[in-house]
Scaffold this active site. Structure first.
Site, PDB file in Angstrom:
ATOM      1  N   HIS A 165      39.075 104.876  82.626  1.00 20.14           N
ATOM      2  CA  HIS A 165      37.630 104.853  83.359  1.00 20.14           C
ATOM      3  C   HIS A 165      36.386 105.805  82.559  1.00 20.14           C
ATOM      4  O   HIS A 165      37.025 106.728  82.154  1.00 20.14           O
ATOM      5  CB  HIS A 165      37.721 105.245  84.530  1.00 20.14           C
ATOM      6  CG  HIS A 165      38.516 104.033  85.507  1.00 20.14           C
ATOM      7  ND1 HIS A 165      38.474 103.881  86.905  1.00 20.14           N
ATOM      8  CD2 HIS A 165      39.059 102.843  85.103  1.00 20.14           C
ATOM      9  CE1 HIS A 165      39.339 102.848  87.121  1.00 20.14           C
ATOM     10  NE2 HIS A 165      39.619 102.255  85.947  1.00 20.14           N
ATOM     11  N   CYS A 167      36.307 105.088  91.427  1.00 21.18           N
ATOM     12  CA  CYS A 167      37.674 104.398  92.165  1.00 21.18           C
ATOM     13  C   CYS A 167      38.252 105.797  92.843  1.00 21.18           C
ATOM     14  O   CYS A 167      37.770 106.845  92.446  1.00 21.18           O
ATOM     15  CB  CYS A 167      38.355 103.592  91.148  1.00 21.18           C
ATOM     16  SG  CYS A 167      39.398 104.724  89.845  1.00 21.18           S
ATOM     17  N   CYS A 220      39.794 108.065  89.973  1.00 20.03           N
ATOM     18  CA  CYS A 220      38.639 109.180  89.500  1.00 20.03           C
ATOM     19  C   CYS A 220      38.143 109.947  90.307  1.00 20.03           C
ATOM     20  O   CYS A 220      37.820 111.124  90.118  1.00 20.03           O
ATOM     21  CB  CYS A 220      37.502 108.152  88.895  1.00 20.03           C
ATOM     22  SG  CYS A 220      38.172 107.286  87.420  1.00 20.03           S
ATOM     23  N   GLU A 247      34.392 107.941  83.965  1.00 23.28           N
ATOM     24  CA  GLU A 247      34.566 109.095  84.689  1.00 23.28           C
ATOM     25  C   GLU A 247      35.816 110.052  84.120  1.00 23.28           C
ATOM     26  O   GLU A 247      35.529 111.119  83.583  1.00 23.28           O
ATOM     27  CB  GLU A 247      34.905 109.269  86.152  1.00 23.28           C
ATOM     28  CG  GLU A 247      33.712 108.116  86.655  1.00 23.28           C
ATOM     29  CD  GLU A 247      34.161 106.670  87.131  1.00 23.28           C
ATOM     30  OE1 GLU A 247      33.854 106.153  88.142  1.00 23.28           O
ATOM     31  OE2 GLU A 247      34.802 106.136  86.143  1.00 23.28           O
TER      32      GLU A 247
END
Length: 146
Positions: free
Chosen positions: A78, A106, A109, A80
């Site tokens: 991801h 999410c 993260c 992040e």
């Protein structure tokens, strides 16, 4: 001529960062900022040196995995995660930083964000993950949709 606010400025940069994404489902960009200085950037895609989903196809689509579920069944990281990893890789401290992201983080993260000491999150699009929202709230991390 109107100048954008700092938040508008950083959210605009996040949109540009997201354009580097190699995910077939969703383009996500993230930046970490402290004292109005960009510390690190990240976008979603496969790890360095690994073939991208744009080349191999989407594993999640092939397995019919709905969005927001089974995050571990994906070739990509991801945005992040990549921003936090880039900061660590280059020895940049991010405690007290602000995360600007195209999407709400999410749960995976969010746990990384909490332990990294990130103090607040600005995001553009919603992401249906009540557990993530609850943990961020419990950790006292300010979350603002722009």
């Amino acid at each position: 001529m109107d100048r954008p606010s700092w938040d508008q400025y950083f959210m605009g940069i996040v949109e540009l960062v997201s354009m580097r994404s190699t995910c077939l489902r969703r383009r996500v960009g993230a930046i970490l900022v402290r004292d109005r200085r960009i510390l690190a950037t990240g976008y979603n895609g496969a790890p360095s040196g690994i073939s991208h989903c744009t080349e191999r196809g989407c594993l999640r689509d092939q397995m019919n995995i709905p969005s927001g579920e089974r995050h571990e069944l994906c070739r990509g990281l991801h945005a992040e995660q990549n921003a936090i990893i880039q900061a660590a890789l280059h020895g940049v401290g991010i405690r007290g930083a602000v995360l600007y992201c195209t999407n709400h983080p999410c749960i995976i993260c969010s746990k990384m964000i909490i332990n990294a000491g990130i103090k607040s999150i600005f995001y553009r699009n919603g992401y249906r993950d009540d557990l993530s929202r609850g943990l961020l709230d419990e950790a006292g991390i300010e979350v603002i949709q722009r």
